[in-house]
Write a protein that holds these residues in place. Sequence first.
Motif, PDB file in Angstrom:
ATOM      1  N   VAL A 125       0.837  -1.206   0.000  1.00  0.00           N
ATOM      2  CA  VAL A 125       0.000   0.000   0.000  1.00  0.00           C
ATOM      3  C   VAL A 125       0.874   1.258   0.000  1.00  0.00           C
ATOM      4  N   LEU A 126       1.915   1.256   0.854  1.00  0.00           N
ATOM      5  CA  LEU A 126       2.796   2.431   0.935  1.00  0.00           C
ATOM      6  C   LEU A 126       3.437   2.734  -0.418  1.00  0.00           C
ATOM      7  N   ALA A 127       3.713   1.685  -1.195  1.00  0.00           N
ATOM      8  CA  ALA A 127       4.392   1.862  -2.487  1.00  0.00           C
ATOM      9  C   ALA A 127       3.403   1.978  -3.648  1.00  0.00           C
ATOM     10  N   HIS A 128       2.114   2.097  -3.347  1.00  0.00           N
ATOM     11  CA  HIS A 128       1.080   2.294  -4.386  1.00  0.00           C
ATOM     12  C   HIS A 128       1.107   1.211  -5.466  1.00  0.00           C
ATOM     13  N   HIS A 129       1.342  -0.025  -5.072  1.00  0.00           N
ATOM     14  CA  HIS A 129       1.448  -1.097  -6.060  1.00  0.00           C
ATOM     15  C   HIS A 129       0.135  -1.381  -6.788  1.00  0.00           C
ATOM     16  N   GLY A 130      -0.992  -1.230  -6.092  1.00  0.00           N
ATOM     17  CA  GLY A 130      -2.291  -1.476  -6.726  1.00  0.00           C
ATOM     18  C   GLY A 130      -2.506  -0.521  -7.884  1.00  0.00           C
ATOM     19  N   ASN A 131      -2.223   0.748  -7.627  1.00  0.00           N
ATOM     20  CA  ASN A 131      -2.361   1.790  -8.639  1.00  0.00           C
ATOM     21  C   ASN A 131      -1.455   1.487  -9.838  1.00  0.00           C
ATOM     22  N   GLU A 132      -0.223   1.126  -9.547  1.00  0.00           N
ATOM     23  CA  GLU A 132       0.745   0.846 -10.613  1.00  0.00           C
ATOM     24  C   GLU A 132       0.297  -0.350 -11.443  1.00  0.00           C
ATOM     25  N   ARG A 133      -0.259  -1.366 -10.766  1.00  0.00           N
ATOM     26  CA  ARG A 133      -0.671  -2.575 -11.483  1.00  0.00           C
ATOM     27  C   ARG A 133      -1.824  -2.280 -12.440  1.00  0.00           C
ATOM     28  N   VAL A 134      -2.872  -1.608 -11.942  1.00  0.00           N
ATOM     29  CA  VAL A 134      -4.009  -1.330 -12.836  1.00  0.00           C
ATOM     30  C   VAL A 134      -3.607  -0.348 -13.938  1.00  0.00           C
ATOM     31  N   SER A 135      -2.719   0.603 -13.619  1.00  0.00           N
ATOM     32  CA  SER A 135      -2.258   1.561 -14.636  1.00  0.00           C
ATOM     33  C   SER A 135      -1.494   0.839 -15.736  1.00  0.00           C
ATOM     34  N   THR A 136      -0.586  -0.057 -15.332  1.00  0.00           N
ATOM     35  CA  THR A 136       0.235  -0.763 -16.318  1.00  0.00           C
ATOM     36  C   THR A 136      -0.606  -1.707 -17.166  1.00  0.00           C
ATOM     37  N   THR A 137      -1.569  -2.372 -16.537  1.00  0.00           N
ATOM     38  CA  THR A 137      -2.454  -3.272 -17.282  1.00  0.00           C
ATOM     39  C   THR A 137      -3.228  -2.475 -18.323  1.00  0.00           C
ATOM     40  N   MET A 138      -3.719  -1.318 -17.904  1.00  0.00           N
ATOM     41  CA  MET A 138      -4.502  -0.477 -18.803  1.00  0.00           C
ATOM     42  C   MET A 138      -3.654  -0.052 -20.004  1.00  0.00           C
ATOM     43  N   ILE A 139      -2.443   0.450 -19.728  1.00  0.00           N
ATOM     44  CA  ILE A 139      -1.555   0.925 -20.793  1.00  0.00           C
ATOM     45  C   ILE A 139      -1.133  -0.229 -21.708  1.00  0.00           C
ATOM     46  N   THR A 140      -0.847  -1.395 -21.107  1.00  0.00           N
ATOM     47  CA  THR A 140      -0.435  -2.553 -21.908  1.00  0.00           C
ATOM     48  C   THR A 140      -1.551  -2.950 -22.860  1.00  0.00           C
ATOM     49  N   GLN A 141      -2.774  -2.969 -22.342  1.00  0.00           N
ATOM     50  CA  GLN A 141      -3.917  -3.344 -23.185  1.00  0.00           C
ATOM     51  C   GLN A 141      -4.140  -2.320 -24.301  1.00  0.00           C
ATOM     52  N   ALA A 142      -3.988  -1.037 -23.954  1.00  0.00           N
ATOM     53  CA  ALA A 142      -4.163   0.014 -24.968  1.00  0.00           C
ATOM     54  C   ALA A 142      -3.073  -0.105 -26.021  1.00  0.00           C
ATOM     55  N   GLY A 143      -1.840  -0.370 -25.583  1.00  0.00           N
ATOM     56  CA  GLY A 143      -0.722  -0.541 -26.509  1.00  0.00           C
ATOM     57  C   GLY A 143      -0.948  -1.721 -27.438  1.00  0.00           C
ATOM     58  N   LEU A 144      -1.432  -2.829 -26.863  1.00  0.00           N
ATOM     59  CA  LEU A 144      -1.729  -4.017 -27.670  1.00  0.00           C
ATOM     60  C   LEU A 144      -2.810  -3.720 -28.689  1.00  0.00           C
ATOM     61  N   ALA A 145      -3.814  -2.969 -28.275  1.00  0.00           N
ATOM     62  CA  ALA A 145      -4.917  -2.631 -29.176  1.00  0.00           C
ATOM     63  C   ALA A 145      -4.382  -1.866 -30.384  1.00  0.00           C
ATOM     64  N   ILE A 146      -3.476  -0.899 -30.117  1.00  0.00           N
ATOM     65  CA  ILE A 146      -2.885  -0.123 -31.218  1.00  0.00           C
ATOM     66  C   ILE A 146      -2.116  -1.043 -32.165  1.00  0.00           C
ATOM     67  N   LEU A 147      -1.318  -1.940 -31.561  1.00  0.00           N
ATOM     68  CA  LEU A 147      -0.511  -2.878 -32.342  1.00  0.00           C
ATOM     69  C   LEU A 147      -1.414  -3.755 -33.216  1.00  0.00           C
ATOM     70  N   LEU A 148      -2.484  -4.237 -32.617  1.00  0.00           N
ATOM     71  CA  LEU A 148      -3.373  -5.154 -33.344  1.00  0.00           C
ATOM     72  C   LEU A 148      -4.120  -4.431 -34.459  1.00  0.00           C
ATOM     73  N   ILE A 149      -4.504  -3.182 -34.198  1.00  0.00           N
ATOM     74  CA  ILE A 149      -5.158  -2.401 -35.259  1.00  0.00           C
ATOM     75  C   ILE A 149      -4.182  -2.210 -36.411  1.00  0.00           C
ATOM     76  N   GLY A 150      -2.927  -1.899 -36.060  1.00  0.00           N
ATOM     77  CA  GLY A 150      -1.879  -1.723 -37.074  1.00  0.00           C
ATOM     78  C   GLY A 150      -1.707  -2.982 -37.906  1.00  0.00           C
ATOM     79  N   LEU A 151      -1.669  -4.129 -37.247  1.00  0.00           N
ATOM     80  CA  LEU A 151      -1.477  -5.393 -37.959  1.00  0.00           C
ATOM     81  C   LEU A 151      -2.672  -5.704 -38.859  1.00  0.00           C
ATOM     82  N   GLN A 152      -3.852  -5.351 -38.327  1.00  0.00           N
ATOM     83  CA  GLN A 152      -5.069  -5.633 -39.080  1.00  0.00           C
ATOM     84  C   GLN A 152      -5.077  -4.886 -40.419  1.00  0.00           C
TER      85      GLN A 152
END
Length: 258
Positions: A125-152
Motif C-alpha cells: 500500500v505504501l508503495a502504491h502497487h495497486g495503482n501501478e498494477r491497474v495503470s500498467t495493465t490499462m496501458i499494456t492493453q491500450a498498446g496491444l490494441a494499437i498494435l493489433l489495429i496496425g497489424l489488421q
Amino acid sequence: MLAILLVSAFLSGCSVSPTGRNQLTLYSEDTMAQQGSQSFEEMKQQLPISQDTKINRNVQCVAEALLKTAELKPVEWEIVVFDQPDTVNAFALPGRKIGVYTGLLDVAKTDDQLAAVVGHEIGHVLAHHGNERVSTTMITQAGLAILLIGLQTQDMNSPELTAALTGGAQIGIILPFSRAHESEADTIGLLLMARAGFDPKASVVLWQNMSQAGGDGPPQFLSTHPSNESRIEGLESHMDEAMALYREAAHHPQCPAR
Ligand SMILES: [Zn+2]
C-alpha cells in the motif's frame, strides 16, 4: 490519437516508489481508496469473520504497532480477521483496510512472523502497487490494441497472433513487474517490522514455514510471486540494515497471546 493519449498518460502519471523505482500511477488516491473500500465491503459480506477475541486482539496489536511505525493512524484503519482456516494469506488495501485469514496464523506462528506478513502487505500500500498494477495493465492493453489495429490494416491479423501477443505481454511485462512489487514489499516490510521492534530474522523463518506448508507453488517463471528461496535471498541481503534498526527500536511490542 490513442498514441498521444498514451504518451501523455505516461508523462502525467510518473512517480517514484519508496525504494526509488520509477512507476506509472494514473489513478488518484481517492479512486484507489474507493476501490479498496468497496472490495473490502464485498469480502466482509462473502466471508465469515472470526469472532475469536484472543485472535482479534493479537492481530490488531501486531498491525497497530506496524501502522504507528509507518506514521499511519491505527484508528483510521479497519483490520479484519477472516475465518478461513485453509487460506494462508493476508492483504492490505488502499482505503486503509487490512485482512488476515485464520489459515495464515498456523504458518505465521509468532508475532514477529505475523508482523513480517502484515508489514509486507502494508508495504504494497505504501508503495502504491495497486495503482501501478491497474495503470500498467490499462496501458499494456491500450498498446496491444494499437498494435493489433496496425497489424489488421496490414492484413496480418490472426487469432493466433493476437493470442501470442496478449500472452507475451502477460509473461513479458505483467509478471516480472508483479515480482518487482513482491521484492519491494518484502524490503519495505522488513525494515518496517524492524523499526517497529519485531525481530526481522522472523521473516526468513516465515518463508521457510511457507515452503513446508505449501511447497513452492507454480514454476517461478510463470508465477507472479518469486519462489520462497529467492524471497529469503532478498530478505537476507537487507538483514544487516534491518538488524541495526531492530537494535535501535525504542520498544518491542508485547502483544496479548492468540
Ligand atoms: Zn505481496
